[in-house]
Each structure stands twice: as structure tokens, then as C-alpha cells.
Design a protein around this motif. Sequence first.
Motif, PDB file in Angstrom:
ATOM      1  N   LEU A  47       0.819  -1.206   0.000  1.00 29.47           N
ATOM      2  CA  LEU A  47       0.000   0.000   0.000  1.00 29.47           C
ATOM      3  C   LEU A  47       0.857   1.262   0.000  1.00 29.47           C
ATOM      4  N   THR A  48       1.925   1.265   0.793  1.00 31.20           N
ATOM      5  CA  THR A  48       2.793   2.432   0.881  1.00 31.20           C
ATOM      6  C   THR A  48       3.513   2.679  -0.433  1.00 31.20           C
ATOM      7  N   VAL A  49       4.095   1.630  -1.000  1.00 34.20           N
ATOM      8  CA  VAL A  49       4.810   1.765  -2.280  1.00 34.20           C
ATOM      9  C   VAL A  49       3.859   2.214  -3.378  1.00 34.20           C
ATOM     10  N   ALA A  50       2.683   1.588  -3.434  1.00 34.15           N
ATOM     11  CA  ALA A  50       1.698   1.962  -4.448  1.00 34.15           C
ATOM     12  C   ALA A  50       1.239   3.403  -4.267  1.00 34.15           C
ATOM     13  N   GLY A  51       1.012   3.807  -3.008  1.00 36.05           N
ATOM     14  CA  GLY A  51       0.586   5.175  -2.734  1.00 36.05           C
ATOM     15  C   GLY A  51       1.606   6.199  -3.180  1.00 36.05           C
ATOM     16  N   ILE A  52       2.870   5.940  -2.899  1.00 34.90           N
ATOM     17  CA  ILE A  52       3.937   6.865  -3.305  1.00 34.90           C
ATOM     18  C   ILE A  52       3.982   7.005  -4.828  1.00 34.90           C
ATOM     19  N   ILE A  53       3.912   5.887  -5.524  1.00 36.26           N
ATOM     20  CA  ILE A  53       3.978   5.905  -6.989  1.00 36.26           C
ATOM     21  C   ILE A  53       2.803   6.680  -7.581  1.00 36.26           C
ATOM     22  N   LEU A  54       1.593   6.358  -7.132  1.00 35.73           N
ATOM     23  CA  LEU A  54       0.399   6.963  -7.720  1.00 35.73           C
ATOM     24  C   LEU A  54       0.266   8.443  -7.356  1.00 35.73           C
ATOM     25  N   LEU A  55       0.592   8.796  -6.125  1.00 30.83           N
ATOM     26  CA  LEU A  55       0.513  10.212  -5.745  1.00 30.83           C
ATOM     27  C   LEU A  55       1.562  11.046  -6.480  1.00 30.83           C
ATOM     28  N   THR A  56       2.714  10.464  -6.733  1.00 29.03           N
ATOM     29  CA  THR A  56       3.735  11.167  -7.510  1.00 29.03           C
ATOM     30  C   THR A  56       3.223  11.453  -8.917  1.00 29.03           C
ATOM     31  N   LEU A  57       2.611  10.443  -9.533  1.00 31.41           N
ATOM     32  CA  LEU A  57       2.050  10.624 -10.876  1.00 31.41           C
ATOM     33  C   LEU A  57       0.911  11.642 -10.863  1.00 31.41           C
ATOM     34  N   SER A  58       0.079  11.588  -9.813  1.00 35.65           N
ATOM     35  CA  SER A  58      -1.035  12.526  -9.695  1.00 35.65           C
ATOM     36  C   SER A  58      -0.529  13.958  -9.552  1.00 35.65           C
ATOM     37  N   PHE A  59       0.527  14.147  -8.757  1.00 31.70           N
ATOM     38  CA  PHE A  59       1.092  15.484  -8.549  1.00 31.70           C
ATOM     39  C   PHE A  59       1.675  16.031  -9.841  1.00 31.70           C
ATOM     40  N   ILE A  60       2.369  15.175 -10.588  1.00 28.92           N
ATOM     41  CA  ILE A  60       2.957  15.600 -11.865  1.00 28.92           C
ATOM     42  C   ILE A  60       1.863  15.972 -12.860  1.00 28.92           C
ATOM     43  N   ARG A  61       0.786  15.207 -12.834  1.00 28.53           N
ATOM     44  CA  ARG A  61      -0.287  15.413 -13.809  1.00 28.53           C
ATOM     45  C   ARG A  61      -1.128  16.653 -13.517  1.00 28.53           C
ATOM     46  N   ASP A  62      -1.444  16.893 -12.236  1.00 25.58           N
ATOM     47  CA  ASP A  62      -2.334  18.010 -11.901  1.00 25.58           C
ATOM     48  C   ASP A  62      -2.020  18.526 -10.497  1.00 25.58           C
ATOM     49  N   ARG A  63      -1.004  19.384 -10.413  1.00 24.49           N
ATOM     50  CA  ARG A  63      -0.584  19.910  -9.109  1.00 24.49           C
ATOM     51  C   ARG A  63      -1.659  20.781  -8.467  1.00 24.49           C
ATOM     52  N   GLU A  64      -2.390  21.490  -9.281  1.00 24.09           N
ATOM     53  CA  GLU A  64      -3.370  22.454  -8.771  1.00 24.09           C
ATOM     54  C   GLU A  64      -4.467  21.778  -7.948  1.00 24.09           C
ATOM     55  N   HIS A  65      -4.885  20.586  -8.360  1.00 19.37           N
ATOM     56  CA  HIS A  65      -5.974  19.896  -7.673  1.00 19.37           C
ATOM     57  C   HIS A  65      -5.492  18.675  -6.880  1.00 19.37           C
ATOM     58  N   PHE A  66      -4.194  18.637  -6.599  1.00 17.41           N
ATOM     59  CA  PHE A  66      -3.614  17.472  -5.929  1.00 17.41           C
ATOM     60  C   PHE A  66      -4.254  17.222  -4.562  1.00 17.41           C
ATOM     61  N   PHE A  67      -4.510  18.297  -3.798  1.00 17.90           N
ATOM     62  CA  PHE A  67      -5.086  18.173  -2.460  1.00 17.90           C
ATOM     63  C   PHE A  67      -6.602  18.445  -2.461  1.00 17.90           C
ATOM     64  N   GLY A  68      -7.220  18.339  -3.630  1.00 21.04           N
ATOM     65  CA  GLY A  68      -8.635  18.684  -3.765  1.00 21.04           C
ATOM     66  C   GLY A  68      -9.556  17.962  -2.810  1.00 21.04           C
ATOM     67  N   VAL A  69      -9.328  16.672  -2.595  1.00 21.39           N
ATOM     68  CA  VAL A  69     -10.233  15.889  -1.751  1.00 21.39           C
ATOM     69  C   VAL A  69     -10.206  16.354  -0.305  1.00 21.39           C
ATOM     70  N   TRP A  70      -9.117  17.021   0.104  1.00 21.92           N
ATOM     71  CA  TRP A  70      -8.954  17.463   1.488  1.00 21.92           C
ATOM     72  C   TRP A  70      -9.568  18.835   1.752  1.00 21.92           C
ATOM     73  N   THR A  71     -10.078  19.489   0.726  1.00 23.94           N
ATOM     74  CA  THR A  71     -10.578  20.858   0.885  1.00 23.94           C
ATOM     75  C   THR A  71     -11.988  20.931   1.461  1.00 23.94           C
ATOM     76  N   SER A  72     -12.667  19.802   1.566  1.00 24.20           N
ATOM     77  CA  SER A  72     -14.032  19.791   2.105  1.00 24.20           C
ATOM     78  C   SER A  72     -14.168  18.718   3.183  1.00 24.20           C
ATOM     79  N   LYS A  73     -14.667  19.131   4.348  1.00 26.85           N
ATOM     80  CA  LYS A  73     -14.876  18.176   5.438  1.00 26.85           C
ATOM     81  C   LYS A  73     -15.927  17.129   5.082  1.00 26.85           C
ATOM     82  N   LYS A  74     -16.812  17.463   4.166  1.00 31.47           N
ATOM     83  CA  LYS A  74     -17.860  16.526   3.767  1.00 31.47           C
ATOM     84  C   LYS A  74     -17.286  15.278   3.090  1.00 31.47           C
ATOM     85  N   ASN A  75     -16.077  15.409   2.562  1.00 26.94           N
ATOM     86  CA  ASN A  75     -15.458  14.269   1.886  1.00 26.94           C
ATOM     87  C   ASN A  75     -14.884  13.239   2.862  1.00 26.94           C
ATOM     88  N   MET A  76     -14.638  13.662   4.101  1.00 24.77           N
ATOM     89  CA  MET A  76     -13.871  12.826   5.019  1.00 24.77           C
ATOM     90  C   MET A  76     -14.534  11.479   5.355  1.00 24.77           C
TER      91      MET A  76
END
Length: 300
Positions: A47-76
Motif C-alpha cells: 500500500l505504501t509503495v503503491a501510494g507513493i507511486i500513484l501520488l507522484t504521478l497525480s502530482f505531476i499530472r495536476d498539481r493544482e488539484h492534488f489536495f482537492g479531496v482534502w478541501t471539504s470536510k464533507k469528503n472525510m
Amino acid sequence: MNVKKQIFKGTLYAVVAGCMWGISGIFGQLFFRDYQGSPLWITSTRLTVAGIILLTLSFIRDREHFFGVWTSKKNMPTLFLYVFGGVFSVQYFYYLAIQLSNSATATILQYTAPVFIMLYLLIFRRQAPKPKSVVFVFLAMLGVFLLITNGDLSHLSISPLALISGLLAGVAVVIYSIVPKPLLDKYGALNMTGWGMMLAGIGCNIFYPIWRVDFKIEPLSIFYVLTIAIVGTALAFLLLLRAFQLISPLVVSVATATEPLTSVFLSIPLFGLKLTPVELLAIIMVIVSVILLSKSEQQV
């Protein structure tokens, strides 16, 4: 994208994800056999290795919305149910079931998931499955059973704890199949899969840290672990969540029955397995049921 193309693409994603799980399952069993590693350690690591790989790709692809899911408490609530009730639980309970029994038993128990999905849709969404869809689902499950056991119940090894672990893995499939849909549509499969893997990995590391290695580190053991983490976790779950965006969770859960097919095909060159007539029939049953169920989704 027209409906037929969407269904074909979603089914293909699920089929490939199942194949990747099959590869991961074989390597997991080899890892437990050769190194007696802990299922909790392999869960933390993959899980840790997969998370690092996928989040790295996500950050490279769209830095602006990388933390999007964390911007609303309703998502938690949705995010954490998806992470710990789905991603973490299906990984851990499946490998625990393998350790407590064997790969065949664990796989069969996990493939009760389509039944749980049908029950969920019936009870909570008042969506009764089509009669022919029920037939296709049970045809696939029967195919999985015959493929893994060759019709011989002595191939199964079931203790009460193994039974509970395997069924919990099946329930976890329902959770990660249905719960994250709103977040997937809003933030994308790559970003959500990455956060799901990483958060589940962090949670698992609290109980069993990745640095608590209890097996011999050598090229072969590293190869096993990385294959499980990259192929069977990062890539497989990314394709799976993309499939959930395109087709119903019931079709996805049946299409991933390619997992035991892949395990069988890999066992032919690796372990000298020879297919019996019953196993050949089972393979046909699974393939046909996936195709028919996918086609039936197009019909209103």
C-alpha cells in the motif's frame, strides 16, 4: 463516448485488473511459502509503495488539484470508509485468508463479493438485479469454484477464522466498489487511488511498520514484494477504479474473475500444471459469463 464503447472499455479495465491480481496472488503465495512473511507487513509495504507511486504521478499530472479531496470536510467520511473499510481491509483479509488456509480457499471466499453487491443494491437502493444477471453471476462464481478446486472439495482448507477473513475480504470489495464513486467522479481515479493507497498504508504502518522486516532480504524477495506492490496494487487498483467510473460494480466484480484464470495460466509454466477437462470448462464458464453480463448492461 457511446454506451457500447464505454461498457467495453470499463469491462476491459476490470479484466486486466483481475489479471494483475492473479499475478499478485501467485507472487504472494510464493512469498509466504519461501519467506514466511507477515500478511500485515506485505499489506503495509504494497500500500505504501503503491501510494507513493500513484501520488507522484497525480502530482505531476495536476498539481493544482492534488489536495482537492482534502478541501471539504464533507469528503472525510466517504474517504476514510473507502480507505479503511475497502482498500486496507480487502488487502489484509485476503492475504490473511491465504495464510490461514491457501490461495484457492481465499480466492473463492473473496469471490462471494458479487452476491454481497447484489444484496446491497437490492436492500439499500431497491435495485433488483435482472434474472439473467443473477444467472451470469452464479455461472461465473461456479466457474471460479471449479477452476480452483477442479470440483474436489478436499482442495479447500477452511477454519472458522479463514472463513471469516475470506468473507470480510468479499465485503470489503463491496465497500471499495460503491463508496468512492462520488469522489472518483470529482477528483479522478489516479488521485483517489493514490490517496487511498497512501492513507491505508499509513494506517497499516501504525500496527506493523514497513521497517519491521521478518524475512531474509535478497533479490528474489524484493522482486516478489515489488511485483505485488506495483502490478497487483498500484496498477490493478487504478484500472479498477477507472472501471467503476464506466460500468456497474456488479459487472466489475464479475469481470475481475480473470484473477483465478491468470493464476491457473501462470501455474502451467511455473509449476507444471496440466489443465483437466473440468478446469477447461470452468475457464469457458467464466469468460462467457463476463461477456454476457457485460452485454446485458446495455439492455434496459
